[in-house]
Structures are given as C-alpha cells and as structure tokens.
Design a protein around this motif. Sequence first.
Motif, mmCIF file in Angstrom:
data_model
loop_
_atom_site.group_PDB
_atom_site.id
_atom_site.type_symbol
_atom_site.label_atom_id
_atom_site.label_comp_id
_atom_site.label_asym_id
_atom_site.label_seq_id
_atom_site.Cartn_x
_atom_site.Cartn_y
_atom_site.Cartn_z
ATOM 1 N N THR A 147 0.867 -1.182 0.000
ATOM 2 C CA THR A 147 0.000 0.000 0.000
ATOM 3 C C THR A 147 0.902 1.229 0.000
ATOM 4 O O THR A 147 2.140 1.111 0.028
ATOM 5 C CB THR A 147 -0.911 0.019 1.235
ATOM 6 O OG1 THR A 147 -0.091 0.142 2.417
ATOM 7 C CG2 THR A 147 -1.735 -1.262 1.332
ATOM 8 N N GLN A 159 -2.424 -1.336 -3.302
ATOM 9 C CA GLN A 159 -3.784 -1.784 -3.056
ATOM 10 C C GLN A 159 -4.728 -0.690 -2.564
ATOM 11 O O GLN A 159 -5.944 -0.908 -2.504
ATOM 12 C CB GLN A 159 -3.761 -2.938 -2.040
ATOM 13 C CG GLN A 159 -3.012 -4.162 -2.531
ATOM 14 C CD GLN A 159 -3.568 -4.687 -3.848
ATOM 15 O OE1 GLN A 159 -4.749 -4.980 -3.959
ATOM 16 N NE2 GLN A 159 -2.705 -4.789 -4.868
ATOM 17 N N ASP A 160 -4.206 0.471 -2.234
ATOM 18 C CA ASP A 160 -5.075 1.566 -1.785
ATOM 19 C C ASP A 160 -4.983 2.778 -2.709
ATOM 20 O O ASP A 160 -5.360 3.883 -2.336
ATOM 21 C CB ASP A 160 -4.727 1.976 -0.350
ATOM 22 C CG ASP A 160 -3.279 2.455 -0.206
ATOM 23 O OD1 ASP A 160 -2.485 2.247 -1.166
ATOM 24 O OD2 ASP A 160 -2.940 3.035 0.836
ATOM 25 N N SER A 161 -4.504 2.560 -3.932
ATOM 26 C CA SER A 161 -4.374 3.659 -4.896
ATOM 27 C C SER A 161 -5.206 3.361 -6.128
ATOM 28 O O SER A 161 -4.874 2.455 -6.903
ATOM 29 C CB SER A 161 -2.897 3.862 -5.287
ATOM 30 O OG SER A 161 -2.789 4.769 -6.372
ATOM 31 N N GLU A 162 -6.298 4.111 -6.306
ATOM 32 C CA GLU A 162 -7.141 3.931 -7.481
ATOM 33 C C GLU A 162 -6.367 4.219 -8.753
ATOM 34 O O GLU A 162 -6.493 3.507 -9.762
ATOM 35 C CB GLU A 162 -8.358 4.859 -7.381
ATOM 36 C CG GLU A 162 -9.290 4.796 -8.576
ATOM 37 C CD GLU A 162 -10.085 3.507 -8.652
ATOM 38 O OE1 GLU A 162 -10.639 3.228 -9.735
ATOM 39 O OE2 GLU A 162 -10.144 2.785 -7.635
#
Length: 706
Positions: A241, A285-288
């Motif tokens: 992340t 996993q936390d970046s669009e």
Amino acid sequence: MANIDDFSSLNELNSVLGIPDGTASSIPFHLNEKVLTCVACSTLEDESLPGYRSLQFKKSRKSSPEICTRCEFLAKVAETCVEQGILQCVSFDLNGEPYHTIFWEVENDNSTGSLVLPRWSNLLWASGSSQSDLESAKSFEISCAPGKPSPFPDIPIRGSKRTSASMADGMNLAKARAWLRACEESHPNCAGVHGVPNLPARVLDVRKPPVRLYEPSPCESASYLCLSHCWGETRPACLTTTETLEANRRGIAWDDMPATFQHAIDVTRRLGFDYLWIDSLCILQDSEEDWQEQSSEMVNIYENSHLTLCATASHDDHGGLFGEISSERRPHEITVEGPDGQLFELLLRTKLSDRHLPLPWGVDHHENRKKYFPLLTRAWVFQERLLSRRLLHFTKEELLFECAELLACECYPGIGRHEYRPKHSEPLDKRIVSLSQAALRASKKMPENLEEAAALEIDETPWVRAVECFTALSLTFPRDKLPALSGVAKQIQKRMRPGDEYLAGLWRSTLLADLCWWSVGFKQVPQRWRGPSWSWVSIDGPIVMNKFRQRGMNDFCNVLDASVCLAGPDAMGEVKSGQVVLSGTICAGRMKREPHVDHKILRRPRSGARQDILLVVNGEERLIFVDCLDYLDDGTVTVGQEIFCLRTGLYHDADEFCLILKQAARVGTCIPNEESCYERVGYMMGHFEDLDRWCEGKAMSLIKII
C-alpha cells in the motif's frame, strides 16, 4: 494412442509389447503373430463396444497364447489391485466366479488396420464387460516412481511418489523443467516477445533474502515469472500500500507472507529465475490511480512472463501451491511380477476423472472445478490463463503444464518417444480461444457488413466463446467485470479486429449482432452500476452471445451511433456511461404474468404453478424473458407496465430476436422524459409472421438505449 506406425523398428515395437528382442525379427509388422493374435489389443472388432478395446479375465485365468505379454502384465496389475482391495470385483459368471474387465479407448479408426496398444494412463476398470458396465467404469492409471525400473518403456514416470500427506514432500521439478525446456526449444507459437522482455513497473527480487519489492528503471529487461492465485477472504500483512511501499522496497519479512507466496518464491528460485510478479504485492492496493494504470497493463505483464505459476488447488493464499493430499486420493503402491519374472514397484491412481484440468471452461464441470481446482472458477484467472505463454499448475496430486502447443500432466506427460497425450487434451482449450495460436491463424479481414459479421459470429469466434465462459466465473469485486477481460479484448482487437472499437464488452463492427445476447442460469443485478443496459456487463451471471443471422437487407433495425464514456485510461476498462442510437421498428405492449404455453416457441409445456412473463400486443400474448429476475422485485419493471419490442431483423429458424425495452427512468445521457430514450430489460424470440403483423404500417423511429 500408439499404433504400429509410431515405431521405427520391430524390436522397438516388441520392447513395448514385452516381446524379447529378436523374436520374429525378420517378420514384417503386419505378420507378427504375437501382435495380431492378441485378443485384447489387436484390431479385432467388438461391435458391442465400438471405440474401445477390452481385456476380460477371471481369478482362475491362466496365461493364454492369445494374450500378448503387455496385456498379460496388465491383467496381473488388476489381479493385484483386487487382492489388495484397491479395485472391487462384484460381477460373477454362471459358475459363480468373479470376473472383471479393463477397457481402453481407441482413438483411430479401425478401418486403418493399425494396432492400438493400451496406454497405461488411459484405463477403465469395470465389473462385467457390457456397455452398461463401461458407463459406470472407474478410471485408473499406472506409473513408476522416479528412479525405479520400468517393465515397459512407455509407462509414465511420476515426478514424485506423492504418497505422503503433502505434495511438497519429495517435490521434484525435473518434469517441469523438461516441459519448459521442450516449449522453449521447439514451440514457435510460444516464443512471445523478441529477446528478453522489459520488467513490469514493480516485481519481487527473490535472488536472496529478504525478498524485496523492486522498481526497475524504464526499459530494464529480464525474464520473470507471474503468480496466479485466489486471494481468499483475508489479506496478509505484506500487501503493498502507500504506507508499506517503502518498507517492502527494503525487504519483506518471510513470516509476513502467506504459504502461497512463499512456495511461489521457492519454485521461482529452483527454476532459476530472479524475479516474480504477484498482483497484491506489485500493485498499490489503496491507490485507485495505480490500480487503473497497472490493470490496463495486465496484457503485457502476463504475455511477457516467461511462465505463470498457478495455485490451482488453493482456495486462498494460505493454501500454498502444494496443499494436503487426503489418504484416499494418494497413489497406491503395488508390486507386480514383470514379463521376465522380475518384481516391479508401481504406483496406481484411481478415480482420475475429477483430477485433471476440466475442459471446457464454461458452466460445464463447474462444481468439479470449485471442489478440486478453485482457481479456475475465478474470472480474473480466465484472462491470466489465456494471456500467459506458459502455465505450471500445482494441484494436490501432481503438476500440470499448459502452453499454446501442449497440455500435459505427470501421468499424461506429452513429451518423449513413448509418452502420449490424452485424446481430450487441447492446448489452452481451443474450444474457447488460444490467443497465441488459433487467433494468429484467424483471418484479420474485417467484416464488410452486418450479414458477414453475423455469419462469422455464428461459428463461435474466439471473442464470443471467451465472453460466454468468462461470465460464468466469479468476481470478488463486481466493478472488475470489464477490467478482468480487458487484456483478452486487447489481444482480440490486435489480432482479429484491427481498427474496431470496443464498447463496454461489444464491438462496433458487429454491434447489432452483439446486442442480441441473453442471460442463462443464475443472474442478478450488481450492487453498483457498471455498464449500460444494452451490454452484458450490466448483469451478473452467465450469458450467451448472438447466434443469429440476418435475412437479406435489414429493413427493421440499423445502428446509427454508439459511444461510451470511460472511467479511466483503459479503453477496454470500466465505463461511466454509454448509449446506442438505432433506427428501428418498435411496438408498444403491456407486461403480463401468468402461466402460459407459447406453441410457436420450441419449449416444453410447463406446470401452471410457474408464472411466465408475457408481452401483450393488440390482445396477442407472447412469451418474453427478462435479463434478470431481480427486475421484477426491485421495481425495474412491473406487471401492467408499458414495455416495447424492438425488432432487430436477426433470426434463427423462423424466430427473430427482439429487444424488450422500457422508457428510461434515469437521466444518464438523455434528456429527462425524452420519449425515444430506453433501457433494455430483456428479449423475446418472435415468430416472423407475428412481427410482420405487429409492425405493418409502422414507420422507422429513432431509438436511444442507455
């Protein structure tokens, strides 16, 4: 299946049959009495069992000159298995003596006169000898453990005995290396990129502990592997992340990685590679923004990978590559006397039908895949499997290998002089699409008109079959519906539809035909909007693509315009909106729900307990099908509501495919209350005479579907 023509000399044939060297050495193949008089493997026709050879014997059976040495040995194997309770014998003759039969399938036509030899990995066991006994027969195979002598040169040698609880115990990757080497050296369709490919934006450097996340410089090239896996419900601490990115660059603690990651890293090292790509570690996993960018690169990541490791038998990341083997599924160790009196140690497996990679992909065999090959039930994996040049599957019993020219496992090795592929195996399941082989051979000529396009589509082009199989698979996140097939769409466009435009799962050049899809089996409305109503993307569950042809010039419906608004940089990825503008003939009617039998539709009359959905036009009732039954529960459509039938002009036999529409309730891309703006809710197969009558005197109108 082996036949006489497979052997370069009589001695070689005799060695496979168990006949000593020099026997009848001067006699041509077709005069070899030992071969031709064998009642089991000769070309004697058994009309009661077409397509099969059989060997029937009893416990009191004595050696017979009519049975060759090979079949004699096969009988001894069966008797040993009966004595040890591995195979059960429950049929008895008129004298009360038990008997049983071994069958093997004949792949070549008997009219060729070729000798068909029993293959050790293609055997069926039955009590009795009739067709009904064959239908209930159990499959089994015979193999040798590594390092052990073999009574016949064509008995497969397994990579490891696998008689312990874990496949990792005694794991031998020699067979995998042989498959890989054969593919690298002799498969032109698996060559991929010229030279060494560029590395993805992030990879795992596994050369030495600790494993670290490595971000190569642009255009840095090296061979790398990919991992295909089921994530499962939990998320490991090592996920990358924005917060863990820097720590993962320095090194990832071994104990923070689940078993599947650890095993994949171990295999990567043992196969001699330095880099491994795992999606949950190599994509933030936390970046669009990063997810959109990297998901659009999936086609390159998997296609350029030298090999994809598949955790095929694991339901989640904690299952590992190897998994545990239950006692009833482990190979049985038996000792059998060979042709020369020597004792041979063999491995025997039973109930093989639920262990090999199930073919084809679609809804067929879904429960079998779910139980034994859970990875193959996942929609993302469908794309990963088709895009990868080579795949190495890890199941609970054995290794399996796939590439564009070979499908092999340890009992069907696929390479070597005496190792034969099973009849049912086709590389990358050609019934769907082999992007590196079938698509490359396909014509790149674009269809010039809808009629030509429909003629192509009815033959199940790779895209049609791919969509049908893909939609039967599972997604953890419904929004991934288009991204999870984006890489396949890119390859189809590149190799089969150059210059065509992709529109939320459909193609502009065949758009009218592509609109003629329908849902089958279980389906539901996704929790969030992800596609226009005219696209199969708008619902969950398996769908069937168009199977219809156009009758001459289409005077009923024509595509005037179509467009989608993308949600990100991927032209084959998520969309925010979309519309299709048609010129067509439309009929208004009312929705009705009651038991009904439409004798013009080819279907069996059903019990009146089930209510059908009907379209009523001018007092005439016709059966219609809504795309999703949820529409009746969530208020999308209601009984008595005005709905519309749009005639497409595409037909099958005497029935034409019609879209069932309702006036759009959302604003979307339309002006509120615009009369010509509709949403698709279902379809109807209308008899052409009815449609001619309904549309008589009606003018073509402008129809916008969102």
